[in-house]
Write a protein that holds these residues in place. Sequence first.
Motif, PDB file in Angstrom:
ATOM      1  N   UNK A 120       0.899  -1.150   0.000  1.00  0.00           N
ATOM      2  CA  UNK A 120       0.000   0.000   0.000  1.00  0.00           C
ATOM      3  C   UNK A 120       0.939   1.201   0.000  1.00  0.00           C
ATOM      4  N   UNK A 121       0.863   2.045  -1.012  1.00  0.00           N
ATOM      5  CA  UNK A 121       1.776   3.188  -1.082  1.00  0.00           C
ATOM      6  C   UNK A 121       1.062   4.425  -0.553  1.00  0.00           C
ATOM      7  N   UNK A 122       1.705   5.100   0.397  1.00  0.00           N
ATOM      8  CA  UNK A 122       1.127   6.291   1.024  1.00  0.00           C
ATOM      9  C   UNK A 122       2.093   7.446   0.775  1.00  0.00           C
ATOM     10  N   UNK A 123       1.749   8.301  -0.175  1.00  0.00           N
ATOM     11  CA  UNK A 123       2.671   9.366  -0.580  1.00  0.00           C
ATOM     12  C   UNK A 123       2.245  10.719  -0.028  1.00  0.00           C
ATOM     13  N   UNK A 124       3.199  11.414   0.572  1.00  0.00           N
ATOM     14  CA  UNK A 124       2.924  12.741   1.145  1.00  0.00           C
ATOM     15  C   UNK A 124       3.496  13.832   0.249  1.00  0.00           C
ATOM     16  N   UNK A 136       2.242   4.010 -12.164  1.00  0.00           N
ATOM     17  CA  UNK A 136       1.928   4.116 -13.593  1.00  0.00           C
ATOM     18  C   UNK A 136       2.951   3.369 -14.449  1.00  0.00           C
ATOM     19  N   UNK A 137       4.225   3.492 -14.108  1.00  0.00           N
ATOM     20  CA  UNK A 137       5.273   2.902 -14.951  1.00  0.00           C
ATOM     21  C   UNK A 137       5.503   1.418 -14.677  1.00  0.00           C
ATOM     22  N   UNK A 138       4.994   0.930 -13.529  1.00  0.00           N
ATOM     23  CA  UNK A 138       5.273  -0.473 -13.168  1.00  0.00           C
ATOM     24  C   UNK A 138       3.994  -1.216 -12.794  1.00  0.00           C
ATOM     25  N   UNK A 139       3.163  -1.500 -13.806  1.00  0.00           N
ATOM     26  CA  UNK A 139       1.901  -2.203 -13.520  1.00  0.00           C
ATOM     27  C   UNK A 139       2.125  -3.597 -12.915  1.00  0.00           C
ATOM     28  N   UNK A 140       3.367  -4.107 -13.027  1.00  0.00           N
ATOM     29  CA  UNK A 140       3.671  -5.416 -12.429  1.00  0.00           C
ATOM     30  C   UNK A 140       3.828  -5.359 -10.914  1.00  0.00           C
ATOM     31  N   UNK A 141       3.979  -4.151 -10.364  1.00  0.00           N
ATOM     32  CA  UNK A 141       4.118  -4.001  -8.910  1.00  0.00           C
ATOM     33  C   UNK A 141       2.747  -4.227  -8.291  1.00  0.00           C
ATOM     34  N   UNK A 142       2.691  -5.085  -7.273  1.00  0.00           N
ATOM     35  CA  UNK A 142       1.384  -5.409  -6.695  1.00  0.00           C
ATOM     36  C   UNK A 142       0.966  -4.344  -5.673  1.00  0.00           C
ATOM     37  N   UNK A 143       0.320  -3.276  -6.170  1.00  0.00           N
ATOM     38  CA  UNK A 143      -0.119  -2.185  -5.285  1.00  0.00           C
ATOM     39  C   UNK A 143      -1.591  -2.380  -4.976  1.00  0.00           C
ATOM     40  N   UNK A 144      -1.867  -2.664  -3.712  1.00  0.00           N
ATOM     41  CA  UNK A 144      -3.234  -2.936  -3.289  1.00  0.00           C
ATOM     42  C   UNK A 144      -4.047  -1.657  -3.194  1.00  0.00           C
ATOM     43  N   UNK A 145      -3.370  -0.573  -2.805  1.00  0.00           N
ATOM     44  CA  UNK A 145      -4.066   0.685  -2.605  1.00  0.00           C
ATOM     45  C   UNK A 145      -3.046   1.813  -2.662  1.00  0.00           C
ATOM     46  N   UNK A 146      -3.524   2.962  -3.132  1.00  0.00           N
ATOM     47  CA  UNK A 146      -2.671   4.156  -3.204  1.00  0.00           C
ATOM     48  C   UNK A 146      -3.351   5.245  -2.391  1.00  0.00           C
ATOM     49  N   UNK A 147      -2.639   5.750  -1.385  1.00  0.00           N
ATOM     50  CA  UNK A 147      -3.182   6.808  -0.524  1.00  0.00           C
ATOM     51  C   UNK A 147      -2.268   8.025  -0.653  1.00  0.00           C
ATOM     52  N   UNK A 148      -2.846   9.208  -0.811  1.00  0.00           N
ATOM     53  CA  UNK A 148      -1.998  10.399  -0.810  1.00  0.00           C
ATOM     54  C   UNK A 148      -2.454  11.360   0.273  1.00  0.00           C
ATOM     55  N   UNK A 149      -1.479  12.055   0.850  1.00  0.00           N
ATOM     56  CA  UNK A 149      -1.732  13.046   1.898  1.00  0.00           C
ATOM     57  C   UNK A 149      -1.197  14.381   1.384  1.00  0.00           C
ATOM     58  N   UNK A 177      -3.261   6.627 -12.106  1.00  0.00           N
ATOM     59  CA  UNK A 177      -3.351   5.176 -12.312  1.00  0.00           C
ATOM     60  C   UNK A 177      -4.736   4.666 -11.918  1.00  0.00           C
ATOM     61  N   UNK A 178      -5.189   3.633 -12.606  1.00  0.00           N
ATOM     62  CA  UNK A 178      -6.535   3.112 -12.323  1.00  0.00           C
ATOM     63  C   UNK A 178      -6.464   1.988 -11.294  1.00  0.00           C
ATOM     64  N   UNK A 179      -6.192   2.360 -10.059  1.00  0.00           N
ATOM     65  CA  UNK A 179      -6.195   1.353  -8.990  1.00  0.00           C
ATOM     66  C   UNK A 179      -6.999   1.937  -7.831  1.00  0.00           C
ATOM     67  N   UNK A 180      -7.236   1.129  -6.799  1.00  0.00           N
ATOM     68  CA  UNK A 180      -7.949   1.637  -5.630  1.00  0.00           C
ATOM     69  C   UNK A 180      -7.121   2.762  -5.001  1.00  0.00           C
ATOM     70  N   UNK A 181      -7.763   3.903  -4.737  1.00  0.00           N
ATOM     71  CA  UNK A 181      -6.995   5.058  -4.254  1.00  0.00           C
ATOM     72  C   UNK A 181      -7.860   5.980  -3.417  1.00  0.00           C
ATOM     73  N   UNK A 182      -7.188   6.726  -2.543  1.00  0.00           N
ATOM     74  CA  UNK A 182      -7.874   7.759  -1.765  1.00  0.00           C
ATOM     75  C   UNK A 182      -6.916   8.923  -1.572  1.00  0.00           C
TER      76      UNK A 182
END
Length: 228
Positions: A120-124, A136-149, A177-182
């Motif tokens: 789960x990537x949480x970017x500030x 976006x560049x690595x669709x092979x990376x298993x990212x379950x969720x993307x959260x930004x602050x 990117x089209x993944x689960x995100x908040x």
Amino acid sequence: GIQVPESFIYKEIPTHKYTLASWQKITNLNHPIRIYIEGDGNSFNYAGYPTSNPTPKGTFLRKIAFNDPNSNVVYLGRPCQYVSDNKCSQTDWTTGRFSQQIIDSTYQAIKQISKKQPVILIGYSGGALLSGLVIEQHPNLSVKKWITIAGVLNHSQWTKDLNLPPLKASVDLVNLPKIQQIHLVGDKDDTVSYKLTKSIVSPANLVIIPNATHNRGYENYKCLIYDE
């Protein structure tokens, strides 16, 4: 300074170009790893000149990461923060803070942390854009969720918004990117305007937090302490 909990271990992660600093607490191989990606740090001084060291002076994101009760939590500094690395130059935290080599190194660090576990990537702040570019560049990376602050999600619009010179040596995120995100933004943030985020993010994925500034007001937000 900040007290690092005993459960976190400091690790420097070598990549093809830069060495990245991280603090890691990984206790359950069956759960995803929550990776907090730092903002741009101390990249400019008060007079607007580039600094010689971009290590963050504030502890905002480290505190959130160190208080995260989940079983796998990593705080990841950006290239050139916390470490003295002779491969670093001022461009890496100014006009080239989202350059291809910065994106590549961040991806390589995330890969080394996660091995085969989902993340789960949480970017500030600027870490939001950097994590988005990695996804976006690595669709092979298993990212379950993307959260930004308080996230910068498009640097061209952001620099225009603040009347800053464009980040000429940086890659931009054209579509999210089209993944689960908040995306969490504060309505009192003077650095990243929630209006800008609102123009980029679909309403279902946007949370505007009343009275939050660029580095205050997110600490107890539920998706930052939610359990897997």
